[in-house]
Every structure is written in structure tokens, then in C-alpha cells.
Design a protein around this motif. Structure first.
Motif, PDB file in Angstrom:
ATOM      1  N   GLY A 445      50.871  58.519  46.920  1.00 29.76           N
ATOM      2  CA  GLY A 445      51.816  57.527  47.440  1.00 29.76           C
ATOM      3  C   GLY A 445      52.240  56.622  46.293  1.00 29.76           C
ATOM      4  O   GLY A 445      51.449  56.307  45.408  1.00 29.76           O
ATOM      5  N   GLU A 446      53.510  56.199  46.339  1.00 32.45           N
ATOM      6  CA  GLU A 446      54.082  55.442  45.224  1.00 32.45           C
ATOM      7  C   GLU A 446      53.302  54.153  44.958  1.00 32.45           C
ATOM      8  O   GLU A 446      53.038  53.804  43.798  1.00 32.45           O
ATOM      9  N   ASP A 447      52.916  53.447  46.013  1.00 29.04           N
ATOM     10  CA  ASP A 447      52.251  52.142  45.830  1.00 29.04           C
ATOM     11  C   ASP A 447      50.851  52.301  45.237  1.00 29.04           C
ATOM     12  O   ASP A 447      50.471  51.576  44.313  1.00 29.04           O
ATOM     13  N   ALA A 448      50.086  53.252  45.756  1.00 31.27           N
ATOM     14  CA  ALA A 448      48.713  53.445  45.273  1.00 31.27           C
ATOM     15  C   ALA A 448      48.723  53.896  43.813  1.00 31.27           C
ATOM     16  O   ALA A 448      47.918  53.443  43.001  1.00 31.27           O
ATOM     17  N   PHE A 449      49.660  54.781  43.492  1.00 32.42           N
ATOM     18  CA  PHE A 449      49.766  55.261  42.109  1.00 32.42           C
ATOM     19  C   PHE A 449      50.095  54.097  41.173  1.00 32.42           C
ATOM     20  O   PHE A 449      49.503  53.941  40.104  1.00 32.42           O
ATOM     21  N   ARG A 450      51.044  53.255  41.611  1.00 36.87           N
ATOM     22  CA  ARG A 450      51.452  52.118  40.781  1.00 36.87           C
ATOM     23  C   ARG A 450      50.295  51.151  40.556  1.00 36.87           C
ATOM     24  O   ARG A 450      50.146  50.592  39.468  1.00 36.87           O
ATOM     25  N   GLU A 451      49.446  50.966  41.572  1.00 38.97           N
ATOM     26  CA  GLU A 451      48.283  50.086  41.384  1.00 38.97           C
ATOM     27  C   GLU A 451      47.387  50.601  40.256  1.00 38.97           C
ATOM     28  O   GLU A 451      46.843  49.832  39.474  1.00 38.97           O
ATOM     29  N   GLY A 452      47.224  51.929  40.205  1.00 36.53           N
ATOM     30  CA  GLY A 452      46.424  52.522  39.133  1.00 36.53           C
ATOM     31  C   GLY A 452      47.027  52.251  37.761  1.00 36.53           C
ATOM     32  O   GLY A 452      46.334  51.902  36.804  1.00 36.53           O
ATOM     33  N   ILE A 453      48.341  52.392  37.667  1.00 34.85           N
ATOM     34  CA  ILE A 453      49.040  52.156  36.393  1.00 34.85           C
ATOM     35  C   ILE A 453      48.898  50.688  35.977  1.00 34.85           C
ATOM     36  O   ILE A 453      48.616  50.374  34.819  1.00 34.85           O
ATOM     37  N   ARG A 454      49.114  49.802  36.932  1.00 33.99           N
ATOM     38  CA  ARG A 454      49.038  48.370  36.605  1.00 33.99           C
ATOM     39  C   ARG A 454      47.636  47.993  36.134  1.00 33.99           C
ATOM     40  O   ARG A 454      47.478  47.240  35.173  1.00 33.99           O
ATOM     41  N   LEU A 455      46.652  48.529  36.824  1.00 33.17           N
ATOM     42  CA  LEU A 455      45.267  48.241  36.436  1.00 33.17           C
ATOM     43  C   LEU A 455      45.009  48.722  35.002  1.00 33.17           C
ATOM     44  O   LEU A 455      44.377  48.040  34.199  1.00 33.17           O
ATOM     45  N   VAL A 467      41.776  59.940  28.023  1.00 29.10           N
ATOM     46  CA  VAL A 467      42.013  60.533  29.342  1.00 29.10           C
ATOM     47  C   VAL A 467      41.013  60.017  30.376  1.00 29.10           C
ATOM     48  O   VAL A 467      41.379  59.739  31.513  1.00 29.10           O
ATOM     49  N   ASP A 468      39.756  59.854  29.966  1.00 31.22           N
ATOM     50  CA  ASP A 468      38.750  59.388  30.933  1.00 31.22           C
ATOM     51  C   ASP A 468      39.048  57.955  31.378  1.00 31.22           C
ATOM     52  O   ASP A 468      38.872  57.614  32.549  1.00 31.22           O
ATOM     53  N   ASP A 469      39.475  57.127  30.411  1.00 33.24           N
ATOM     54  CA  ASP A 469      39.851  55.757  30.766  1.00 33.24           C
ATOM     55  C   ASP A 469      40.985  55.759  31.779  1.00 33.24           C
ATOM     56  O   ASP A 469      40.975  55.016  32.767  1.00 33.24           O
ATOM     57  N   PHE A 470      41.961  56.626  31.535  1.00 36.42           N
ATOM     58  CA  PHE A 470      43.090  56.662  32.455  1.00 36.42           C
ATOM     59  C   PHE A 470      42.649  57.126  33.844  1.00 36.42           C
ATOM     60  O   PHE A 470      43.052  56.569  34.859  1.00 36.42           O
ATOM     61  N   MET A 471      41.835  58.182  33.882  1.00 36.18           N
ATOM     62  CA  MET A 471      41.408  58.711  35.187  1.00 36.18           C
ATOM     63  C   MET A 471      40.622  57.646  35.962  1.00 36.18           C
ATOM     64  O   MET A 471      40.764  57.531  37.185  1.00 36.18           O
ATOM     65  N   THR A 472      39.819  56.881  35.252  1.00 36.70           N
ATOM     66  CA  THR A 472      39.078  55.815  35.931  1.00 36.70           C
ATOM     67  C   THR A 472      40.052  54.775  36.496  1.00 36.70           C
ATOM     68  O   THR A 472      39.902  54.320  37.637  1.00 36.70           O
ATOM     69  N   SER A 473      41.059  54.429  35.707  1.00 42.36           N
ATOM     70  CA  SER A 473      42.048  53.450  36.182  1.00 42.36           C
ATOM     71  C   SER A 473      42.775  53.954  37.426  1.00 42.36           C
ATOM     72  O   SER A 473      42.968  53.211  38.392  1.00 42.36           O
TER      73      SER A 473
END
Ligand SMILES: [Zn+2]
Length: 907
Positions: A445-455, A467-473
Motif C-alpha cells: 500500500g502506498e502509505d505503508a511503503f512511504r512510512e518505510g521510506i520516511r523512516l 540493503v539490510d538497513d533498508f529492509m529493516t526500515s
């Protein structure tokens, strides 16, 4: 070998100072002569050794674009975790006249600088007395030539005037200045640049002071940057036109204004207007997306007189190829869209890549896939309803040819040596990467994905992340940790999932959908389809008596069964929303029912259908009869779906065994596309959407090649003659910008030397660099043999830049009429042409093997390139992929030519 800590303790123990008690490294108590130098004799092939960390650069340069060399002094603040007698760093082509380390107490240690000729320019400083642990400053005075291959600090001329510009990524900052040239080192940079009067000087920091020195030289002092990696450092010097854009005004996310300017080669400043006008809107949209203000103190957009890539996202000083920034009323729709998308991509990098940076080149997808993906989202936001909603999907499908190869890279690919770094900047990283992100955005979902990016942006601002840092975010931000395994299955392995989907209905009220997954493999491929699997966020749309519905399920393992209650479907579409990065195939009855219900698919689903149909035919799982039926219905689909299979039409035509079947194929093409073409060609452009205009241009070019448009052909050839001025002066109103390339190709194909000569004259003074090159390449690709050979001779001279020579030589090899002679000439001139070719194009030369489709030609091309391997370093992956593509072409012709001919005859 001893660990560093152990060695320190051991040495401390044998020294006269009392160190045994804690055995902690406290070298301040160790005198230097008791510590052996930390030596590594072999230059590191990949990352530099640990233990020396740069923390700030101060660079003072003297540059004059009129000369061929520059000079500089660099001060590099470093922190050592232990004493070092040898420090490895990157340097190419520098003559270092003095090198020393200034210690914290102000004393200096002299160093011997040894320039390495090894891969990647890994050089070294040797100190008779080791540099102690802690902080010190390396100071190097040097001179260096400007590069003439569009890398590092390079010189390029336009209209007889010299300019300087930089291109540092991936590993050419080491041509500007000796430095620790790796993305994991983020530091401040403070530049001072002196140059003769009359030049603009632009770099990452804002201008702090400008002083005229006694000798008349102007010295520019720039503000210290935020922490950035070396490949983001930018410098442009020369008689650039300046357009002052004022400021990007403050907004909800950013309380401060951002000074904003544009630069172009002299005389072209007006062409900056369009890109500058949209910039504030793009930046504001991206700031809102990231919930994070534009990170840098100012923003300059710079069109370089010549540039190897599309553009480069240098922090606050983005440098573009002219055609990706400058626009006027002669810019075609496709080029305008490409330029604006590039602009959105570079702006997106100010966060993805600049603010948060990959630790090493294996994670460059964290820059490029994300910048690609957000460029389409930005375009869709600022230019709604212009077709950018399917752009990520179109881009991903565009990468699938490459991803169908056994030699395909994976998105995140190991990189162990400098020579492999450029391999990572390919369609897989950008296009497949962008498509995979789009798939997971759709899944979360667009909102949940964006929360990950912002974090992720907040967690790693001004830092590095892998990559691991990103996956955790993304797991934390979206609160969906189980997405990680699926995400990784697409990032960490190559290839395209191929889903074989069938449904059975044992009873009218009960159905069963069964799916198996394998790796997509075209006919003739060496891929083992069953050697790998993915965790696929599967989504299938279906319709039956109870209406339409979509079932979503995470598909792990090799087979999936979905029992259906509530009725049997009439048809299934195994890529609901077209969001999945996979291909599907069905049994013949299921294909037929899907074809019959084609108009019930969404635009994205129609596009996915078009790709899967042609892919299934190339893999041998779809009959030629069904292919033709599918192409016919798809020709009536939305613009992006109708556009998608057009390149395959040429492949099919070439595969047919005889003239009779080729004529039947032309009939088929006109039956399928004729009505669509008639409608588009008779509608005024203003009444068409941008997507329909793209389809019109694409269809026109393709129908001229594989269909029959005799009247258009004659009309276009006449217009092209007027355009380039065969008889009268050139008349640029004779062709719309969208038709220039097609028309010149048609006219050149008539093997008319008068036209060819007029077109060459026109190109020489063409109003834009892009058009000038496009004309040369088109003539080389479509002209008659004698003219093409003469053109090849012409571009070898000093009057032509290496980029053009290289482009003309490769285009000539794609010219069926001139190929045999062009190939002879190519081999004879190879070393001359490669000597003037830009650095990054040299390894790409190996792509020429893919222009061939017979075993004999392929073998000859491979043998020639292999024998000349030393001239095109880093060519190995290109060669492997081009050879594989060529052999697949040959296998397709053998396997499918006759079947296609029979299906055409039977219609
Ligand atoms: Zn990029």
C-alpha cells in the motif's frame, strides 16, 4: 595473522612502557619507532583497507579552460585507528610535487607518493615514520591533465569555446583530486577555485567570496558542504550562460528558501526555461513525499557542453547532458518527457543517494532503482494524466529482455573489483529495480511503503546504509516484517518468475487454480528454469458468473493451489493490476478466453498481457496462431499496450523464411494496426493524449518498416529533403520534431547521395547537439554503403568528438545494406576510434555482437573483440550478454520462423 588489537597489546607488552595491565590500545604511550608500519603490499582491488577515515577535504584549485592541465592543493583531515606507515588512496594521472602529514601538534611527516598503474588508480603514501593514531591532515600539491574522455574534471569544447565540467561517479573523483574515493566516506568539502576572468565557476557549495588577485585571476571561495561522498563533488568552469531563478520559496516542510540558478553553454540560456519552471513543483512534491526538506544550501542545474551520461545528481549542482535539460519548441514530445523524467530522477537522488548513501557499489540499486521509481511518481504528480502511471511498469518490461539472459545480473550484485563497478549501472539496477519497488509499493500500500521510506531517511540522514538497513526500515515503517523475504528474493537473484497458470472446474460451483513457478527462459537459453524460486506477492484477477474478483496470496515454493468457492471463472488474468514483476503463461483454451475478454482488462493489465504473450511465444509455450490472435486484439488496446509489442514485429519479420511469408506478415500487420493508424494519423495532435501521440509516432516508424505505407513513405522522404535542404535552404518547418528521425531514416534508406550529403551539411550546423548526433547516427544506420563508409572516415577526424565517432561506427554495423563493408572498416579502424572514445563507452563497444544473428557472424565478432580486449577494459559482461542475445536471436529464427510462416498462410 594477528588481529589489530592483539598486535597492539603484544607490542605494548614488549615496549619499555608499562602497558600490560589493561591491554587496551593506548598508543599515545607507545613511541612511534616501536610500532612497525602497517604495510599491505598489494594494491587493494576493491575497497580500501580499514583504519584510515577521511573526515574533511579542503581543495584549492587553479583551472583555466583554455589550458590542458590544472593544479591544486588538497588538505585531507584523516582519523587513523592505529599508526600507519603506508596509506592507500585513489589517484589517477596526478603529478604530486609534495606530500606530507601534518600532525595534531603542528609537526609534519614527509611522505613518498607512489602512483599506481593498477586497476582503479589505487596509489600510496609511504612514511619513513608512521603517522600516529588519531587525527592528522594529509597535504598534497599536484598537477594533472584535464581528461578528454568525459570523466573526472574534463574539458569539452562547443562552438570553438572551451569548458570544464566534472563526472565523478562512480570512480573518477580520483582524477580531480587524490582522495579516498568510496561512497562510504561522507565528509564536508570546501573548495576554492581560481580562474581567469570571464568564466562562471559552479560547485556544490554556495559562493562565499569572490576576489580579484594581483595577477588578474579571479578567486572564488565556496561554502563548506554538508557531508557528501567524493563522487558527488562537482565543478563547472567556463563561459556558461547564467539564468537566475531566484529562490525555491519556503514551504510547509522547509522553512528556508533555496537559491536557484540554471547554466547552459553560451547562447543557450533561454532553453533552460522549461526545466527551471517546473523545478519548484517537483522539489515541493518530493519534500512532501519524504517529509524531509531538500537537503542542500542551494540548487544549480548545469547543462554541460558534452556529457557521457544522461545527468549526474551532484549535491546541489546537478550536471546534465544538454538534451536532458535544454528544451525549445523543436524538442519532440518523447525527448521532452525524457528530459523532465531525468530532471525528476536527479532531484530524487538528492535524498536517495545523496542524503542517504550506499556503503559500497553492490548497493547502488538503493540509489538508482529508487530514483527511477520516484521519478515516475513525481512525473505522474506534476503532469497528471499523461501516461506516467504506467511508466514504472513499462520500464520494468523494458528490462526483461536483459533479465531473460542466463548472464543477467541480479539487482544487488557482488562487486569485488573496481573494473566491475560500471556493470552495476544497467537496466537491471534502474528499470527492474524501479519495477520491483513498484510491485512492493502496490503490495504494502502506498502509505505503508512511504512510512518505510520516511523512516529510512530519518534514520540514515547524512550517513550510509546497505540493503539490510533498508529492509529493516521498510519492515519497521510498513509494520510488515514478512515482506523482507519476498523483497530479498527479487533483489538477490537474477531472472524473471514465469508463472504457468491453469484452472479446472470439476463442478460448476467449484474451481481450482493451480500455479507453478519457474525462471523464464527463452528458446535456446542455457537457463535451468527450475534452479531457483521467488516469494511472489501473487495477485490474480478473474471473472465468472459471480462477477469479477482478485485473489492475493504470497506464493512461496514451486506450486500453489487456490481452491475457488462460489463458481468457476470464465477467464483469469494472472497479474492483477499489472503490478507484478513476472510473466505468465496459460494453456491454449485459457489464452483464448483471456483474448476474448481483453477489453475488460485495465491499462496496466493489458500491458502485462502484451508482454506475456510475446514472451510465451519466444519461450515456446504459446502457438503462433494464438500469438497472432493476441497481437490483433492488443492492437486495439490502450496506447501503452498497443505500443509494447512493436519492436517484436521486426524480429518476427526477420525470422520468416521467404518473401511470400514476409508479404503475408506485412498484410497481417496492416490488418491488425491499419484502422488504429488511420484514426491516429488523421487526428490533429491536440485531440490526442500524450500517450496516443507516442503511439502515433511509434506506429508510424514501425509500419514504415514492417507494414505498408507507400504514400507516407514518399511524403516523408520529400519532407526530409526539404528539412535538410537538398535543393533550397534547410526548412525546419517541413517536419514536426516527432517525425524528424523517422523521415531522415526513410530518406537515407533510399540510398540517395544528394540527400545524404545535404543531411551531413545540415547536421554540421544543427541547432542542438542532440539533433546533430541523431542525424549522424541515423544516416550511418540507414544510408547506402558508399555514403556510410565515407561518413565513418569523416568522423574519425579531429573535427568530431569521440562520442560521435563511436556512435557512427556502431550504428553502421546495424545497417543491413552496409554491414559487410562497415564491419571490415570497423575492424581496420578499431584502435584509432577506441582511442578517442569516452571512457565509459569503451566497454560498451562489446554490445555490437548483439547486432548479429548468424553463428558465423557472432563468432567472428566475439573473436575480434576478445583479441582486442586490452583496448576495452571491463567489457566482459557486455560481451557475455551481447553474445547470448545474438545466439538467442539465431535460435528463435530456427525454432519459430517456419511455424510463424505456416500460421500466416493459414489465416
Ligand atoms: Zn540516477
Amino acid at each position: 595473522m594477528l588481529t589489530k588489537t592483539f598486535r597492539t597489546c603484544l607490542l605494548a607488552g614488549i615496549s619499555s612502557t608499562v602497558m600490560l595491565s589493561a591491554c587496551t590500545p593506548s598508543e599515545q604511550e607507545v613511541t612511534l619507532d616501536q610500532v612497525p608500519p602497517v604495510l599491505q603490499d598489494v594494491p587493494p582491488a576493491g575497497q580500501l583497507p580499514e583504519g584510515v577515515v577521511p573526515t574533511a577535504y579542503r581543495l584549492d584549485l587553479y583551472t583555466d579552460p583554455a589550458e590542458d592541465a590544472f593544479s591544486g592543493q588538497v588538505e585531507i583531515d584523516v582519523t587513523l585507528t592505529e599508526p600507519h606507515a603506508r596509506i592507500w588512496l585513489h589517484s589517477i594521472d596526478h603529478e604530486v610535487s609534495s606530500a606530507q602529514a601534518v600532525l595534531a601538534d603542528g609537526s609534519a611527516l614527509e611522505a613518498v607518493f607512489t602512483r599506481s598503474t593498477a586497476d582503479g588508480g589505487v596509489s600510496r603514501l609511504d612514511f619513513a615514520t608512521p603517522v600516529p593514531k588519531g587525527n592528522s591532515t594529509l597535504v598534497l600539491d599536484y598537477t594533472a591533465p584535464y581528461n578528454f574522455g568525459l570523466a573526472g574534471l574534463y574539458k569539452a569544447e562547443q562552438n570553438g569555446r572551451p569548458y570544464l565540467a566534472t563526472q565523478m561517479e562512480p570512480i573518477d573523483a580520483r582524477r580531480l583530486v587524490p582522495n579516498f574515493d568510496e561512497p562510504r566516506f561522507k565528509t564536508s568539502w570546501t573548495l576554492t577555485v581560481s580562474t581567469p576572468p570571464g568564466n562562471q565557476v559552479i560547485t556544490n557549495g554556495g559562493l562565499k567570496a569572490q576576489t580579484t588577485l594581483d595577477d588578474g585571476t579571479i578567486q572564488f571561495q565556496f561554502a563548506t558542504t554538508r557531508e557528501i561522498q567524493s563522487y558527488l563533488v562537482a565543478l563547472a568552469v567556463g563561459p556558461y550562460d547564467l539564468r537566475d531563478g531566484g529562490v525555491l520559496p519556503p514551504n510547509e516542510i522547509r522553512p528556508r528558501a533555496v537559491p536557484f540558478r540554471g547554466f547552459s553553454p553560451a547562447g543557450k540560456g533561454d532553453q533552460l526555461e522549461e526545466a527551471m519552471a517546473i523545478t519548484d513543483e517537483m522539489v515541493t512534491w518530493q519534500e512532501a513525499y519524504f517529509d524531509y526538506p531538500y537537503p542542500y544550501g542551494k540548487l544549480d542545474l548545469i547543462a554541460a557542453p558534452d556529457f557521457a551520461y544522461g545527468a549526474m545528481e551532484n549535491a546541489g549542482a546537478i550536471i546534465y547532458r544538454e538534451s536532458r535539460l535544454l528544451m525549445n519548441d523543436r524538442t519532440s514530445l518523447a525527448n521532452r518527457r525524457r528530459a523532465m523524467t531525468t530532471h525528476a530522477h536527479e532531484l530524487g537522488h538528492q535524498w536517495f543517494g545523496n542524503l542517504v548513501t550506499p556503503r559500497w557499489w553492490n548497493d547502488i540499486w538503493l540509489n538508482e532503482a529508487f530514483a527511477t521509481w520516484i521519478s515516475y511518481k513525481t512525473m505522474n504528480a506534476v503532469y497528471p494524466n499523461t501516461g506516467f502511471d504506467v511508466a514504472a511498469q513499462r520500464a520494468a518490461i523494458g528490462a526483461m529482455d536483459n533479465d531473460s539472459l542466463a548472464s543477467a545480473r541480479q539487482i544487488r550484485n557482488p562487486i569485488d573489483r573496481n573494473a566491475d563497478i560500471l556493470d552495476a549501472f544497467d537496466a537491471i539496477t534502474y528499470r527492474k529495480g524501479g519495477g520491483v519497488l513498484s510491485m512492493f509499493e502496490n503490495y504494502l500500500g502506498e502509505d505503508a511503503f512511504r512510512e518505510g521510506i520516511r523512516l529510512h531517511m530519518r534514520r540514515f540522514e547524512d550517513g550510509v546504509a546497505d540493503v539490510d538497513d533498508f529492509m529493516t526500515s521498510i519492515a519497521d515503517g510498513s509494520k510488515t516484517p514478512d515482506v523482507v523475504a519476498s523483497f530479498n528474493s527479487f533483489i538477490m537473484q537474477p531472472g524473471i518468475p514465469n508463472l504457468d497458470v491453469n484452472f479446472t472446474c470439476p463442478a460448476p460451483d467449484a474451481g481450482l487454480i493451480s500455479v507453478t513457478q519457474s525462471r523464464y527462459a527463452p528458446l535456446g537459453s542455457a537457463i535451468d528454469p527450475n534452479a531457483q524460486s521467488w516469494a511472489i506477492p501473487f495477485a490474480i484477477k478473474m471473472a465468472g458468473a459471480n462477477g469479477e474478483r482478485t485473489i492475493r496470496e504470497m506464493f512461496t515454493g514451486t506450486a500453489l493451489e487456490i481452491p475457488l468457492d462460489g463458481g468457476c471463472p470464465d477467464w483469469v488474468m494472472p497479474n492483477a493490476d499489472g503490478a507484478g514483476y513476472w510473466r505468465f503463461t496459460l494453456n491454449e483454451p485459457a489464452w483464448r478466453s483471456l483474448i476474448a475478454n481483453y477489453d475488460r482488462l485495465s491499462p496496466s493489465e493489458q500491458l502485462s498481457f502484451a508482454d506475456s504473450v510475446t514472451a510465451a511465444f519466444a519461450a515456446g509455450s504459446l502457438s503462433a496462431n494464438t500469438l497472432l490472435a493476441a497481437l490483433e486484439v492488443n492492437a486495439t488496446g490502450t496506447w501503452s499496450a498497443a505500443l509494447d509489442p512493436l519492436p517484436n514485429l521486426q524480429t518476427y519479420l526477420n525470422a520468416l523464411p521467404d518473401e511470400t511469408s514476409k508479404e503475408s506478415f506485412r498484410d497481417f500487420v496492416m490488418t491488425a494496426y491499419g484502422a488504429r493508424w488511420d484514426r491516429l494519423s488523421t487526428s490533429p495532435s491536440e485531440s490526442l493524449t500524450e500517450g496516443e501521440q507516442l503511439l502515433k509516432t511509434g506506429l508510424n516508424a514501425r509500419l514504415l518498416e514492417v507494414g505498408r505505407l507507400p504514400e507516407d513513405r514518399a511524403r516523408l522522404a520529400a519532407s526530409a529533403a526539404a528539412y535538410v535542404g537538398v535543393i533550397n535552404e534547410p526548412d525546419t518547418t517541413a517536419l514536426s520534431p516527432d517525425l524528424v528521425q523517422t523521415a531522415i531514416a526513410i530518406a537515407a534508406g533510399d540510398d540517395d547521395s544528394a540527400f545524404f550529403q545535404a543531411a551531413l551539411d545540415y547536421a554540421e550546423s544543427a541547432p542542438s547537439q542532440r539533433e546533430r548526433r541523431q542525424v549522424y547516427y541515423t544516416l550511418a544506420r540507414h544510408g547506402g554503403e558508399a555514403d556510410v563508409i565515407a561518413l565513418m572516415d569523416m568522423v574519425r577526424t579531429d573535427a568530431f568528438e569521440g562520442q560521435v565517432a563511436w556512435g557512427v561506427y556502431l550504428s553502421a554495423l546495424r545497417n543491413e545494406a552496409a554491414r559487410a563493408q562497415a564491419w571490415e572498416k570497423f575492424q581496420a579502424d578499431f584502435s584509432d576510434v577506441i582511442a578517442k572514445t569516452p571512457e565509459i563507452r569503451k566497454p560498451q563497444t562489446a554490445q555490437l555482437v548483439s547486432y548479429f544473428c548468424t553463428a558465423e557472424e557472432i563468432d567472428a565478432a566475439i573473436a575480434f573483440l576478445t583479441a582486442n580486449a586490452d583496448l576495452i577494459p571491463g567489457y566482459e559482461r557486455r560481451l557475455a550478454q551481447a553474445s547470448e542475445s545474438a545466439r538467442l536471436c539465431a535460435a528463435f529464427r530456427t525454432a519459430k520462423g517456419n511455424e510463424l510462416a505456416a500460421a500466416l498462410q493459414a489465416r
